[in-house]
Design a protein around this motif. Structure first.
Motif, mmCIF file in Angstrom:
data_model
loop_
_atom_site.group_PDB
_atom_site.id
_atom_site.type_symbol
_atom_site.label_atom_id
_atom_site.label_comp_id
_atom_site.label_asym_id
_atom_site.label_seq_id
_atom_site.Cartn_x
_atom_site.Cartn_y
_atom_site.Cartn_z
ATOM 1 N N CYS A 35 6.299 2.425 -10.903
ATOM 2 C CA CYS A 35 4.930 1.944 -10.833
ATOM 3 C C CYS A 35 3.748 2.789 -11.031
ATOM 4 O O CYS A 35 4.024 4.123 -11.064
ATOM 5 N N ASP A 92 -0.187 -1.466 -9.979
ATOM 6 C CA ASP A 92 1.081 -2.341 -10.113
ATOM 7 C C ASP A 92 1.038 -2.818 -8.923
ATOM 8 O O ASP A 92 0.754 -2.733 -7.687
ATOM 9 N N VAL A 147 -0.294 1.182 -4.831
ATOM 10 C CA VAL A 147 0.830 0.235 -5.585
ATOM 11 C C VAL A 147 0.518 -0.928 -4.535
ATOM 12 O O VAL A 147 0.496 -0.782 -3.309
ATOM 13 N N ASN A 206 1.942 -11.404 -11.812
ATOM 14 C CA ASN A 206 2.186 -10.046 -12.612
ATOM 15 C C ASN A 206 3.057 -8.925 -11.783
ATOM 16 O O ASN A 206 2.307 -7.717 -11.508
ATOM 17 N N LYS A 222 6.047 -6.502 -10.889
ATOM 18 C CA LYS A 222 6.826 -5.625 -11.717
ATOM 19 C C LYS A 222 8.313 -5.669 -10.943
ATOM 20 O O LYS A 222 9.381 -5.347 -11.528
#
Length: 462
Positions: free
Chosen positions: A188, A192, A213, A238, A240
């Protein structure tokens, strides 16, 4: 000057900013943080729309957005598309669960420890190692090429937890939280987003905040992350990847069904999401369910630590890493670890290969079952979620008292428990609940003393 008059306009936050202090967005972010920490803005408060605030302060919209982003990355704010920006419910909670010193005059039922029945067998194994003629090697640097047989031990332990993997995927870390930190640091970038349960492991929260993060709560059904909500987050939020504790979820003590494990794995593969599977508690079960990693071995980083199943002082975790992630995670672990302790790595491997770990785990399990029977006896009139092999329980509170209020009340009466507010994520509303550690009290008698106090408090608030 602002375009509109705000003299009598209702706004949840009306800051005043000294525009001579540059950069302005940092000054504004600092005031926002202080107003949250000082209780001017309470958890759950919806902040004014950014355009409204920009008009009120006669500032550019981008300045407001930057200030909000600074506080969002610190975990103080939680923004949801279409709903607005809120002060996070966990903005004021203490996510650092293990105190610097053991609480004095408190019965410890907050931090999660296994009982100490494994300490003496581990001590005997350690003494045996130190009597060997080449004992000095345990105090030197460990080299990767010298630990191949220890990776075989890792495979054996991970198989016992419900996942088949191979030696070429094994990495060593100084404990589960260290492995989580290395994974986030390598996969990340700041800003993120990863998905988590509404209540999650505080160690993840502190690591995510340190690395900037963002953690995004994903809707649960019956204390299991909803596959439908996970897929929605993949498409719209969005993210990850996700972080999960599928067995003995910390803090709710719930289990994810095999069906949901398969569905989560399928979605992770479809959207190329990484999954951090925290297997800290898998070994507590006599017959663990298949790991999520079993269904998506190329997407799941599987972390098997030993602190909750053998001994907290065994600061070692085995990490089974998909080939696509192995190089970056390996480098991150090196930068964070340099090396794991050869002494602890050897002690753990010998305990596993000799099958002594099975005896130790079974001893812990028997003790935990006895302790949970005591919990069930005292709290039979209340909803206390969890199973008899779990080292903690999730107590739903009667009446209208919050978890934070009950935690304070219990501490005043001599018992340490942890409120839902310590585990809640973002703008999720914390359950009126506390986590109770079953094995932290040193003796059954001390456990009973704590339960007598908790039962009396529960009776008083009903």
């Amino acid at each position: 000057m602002p375009i509109n008059s705000f003299e009598n306009y209702p706004m949840s936050w009306k800051p005043s900013v000294d525009k001579t202090e540059k950069p302005i967005y940092q000054t504004l972010a600092g005031q926002l943080e202080q107003d949250i920490l000082n209780g001017v803005l309470l958890p759950g408060t919806k902040l004014p729309p950014q355009r409204e605030l920009a008009d009120y302060l006669d500032l550019n919209l981008s300045t407001i957005s930057k200030a909000f982003k600074v506080c969002e990355l610190k975990g103080l704010l939680s923004a949801t598309v279409g709903s607005g920006t809120f002060v996070s419910y966990d903005a004021l909670s203490n996510a650092y669960l293990l105190e610097d010193t053991k609480p004095k005059h408190l019965i410890e039922m907050g931090a999660t420890f296994p009982d100490n029945s494994s300490f003496e067998p581990l001590l005997l194994q350690l003494k045996s190692m130190l009597q060997e003629t080449d004992y000095e090697k345990w105090f030197s640097y460990g080299r990767t090429g010298e630990s191949l047989w220890q990776k075989d031990a890792a495979i054996k332990l991970i198989r016992r937890g419900g996942f088949e993997t191979t030696v070429d995927r094994i990495l060593f870390a100084n404990g589960g939280q260290n492995a989580i930190a290395a994974t986030l640091a390598s996969l990340c970038k700041p800003g993120d987003r990863i998905g988590v349960d509404h209540h999650t492991y505080p160690g993840l929260k502190t690591v995510a905040a340190m690395l900037s993060v963002q953690i995004v709560p994903i809707k649960s059904e019956n204390y299991e992350m909803s596959p439908t909500a996970f897929e929605y987050a993949c498409k719209n939020d969005n993210i990850k990847g996700i972080y999960l504790i599928p067995d003995y979820n910390n803090p709710t003590a719930s289990f994810m069904s095999v069906e949901n494990r398969k569905m989560i794995a399928t979605i992770a593969k479809k959207y190329k999401q990484f999954v951090i599977e925290d297997a800290s508690y898998h070994l507590l079960s006599k017959k663990p369910l298949p790991a999520i990693a079993s269904f998506a071995p190329e997407q799941v980083i599987y972390i098997a630590s030993l602190s909750k199943s053998l001994a907290p002082g065994l600061r070692l975790a085995y990490v089974a890493v998909p080939s696509q992630f192995k190089d970056p995670i390996s480098k991150a672990l090196y930068n964070l670890n340099i090396t794991v302790s050869p002494l602890l790595a050897e002690l753990t491997a010998r305990t596993i290969v000799s099958n002594q770990f099975e005896v130790l785990i079974e001893g812990h399990r028997e003790q935990t079952i006895r302790r949970n029977q005591v919990v069930n006896r005292y709290l039979t009139d209340y909803t206390c979620l969890g199973v008899d092999t779990g080292i903690f329980r999730w107590l739903l509170l009667p009446g209208k008292i919050t978890g934070a209020e009950f935690e304070t009340l219990a501490a005043q009466q001599g018992v340490q428990v942890y409120a839902a507010e310590r585990f809640v994520v973002g703008n999720s509303c914390p359950e009126r609940a506390v986590r109770i550690s079953v094995c932290a009290p040193k003796t059954l008698e001390e456990l009973e003393q704590g339960l007598i106090i908790l039962k009396r408090l529960l009776s008083d608030i009903t």
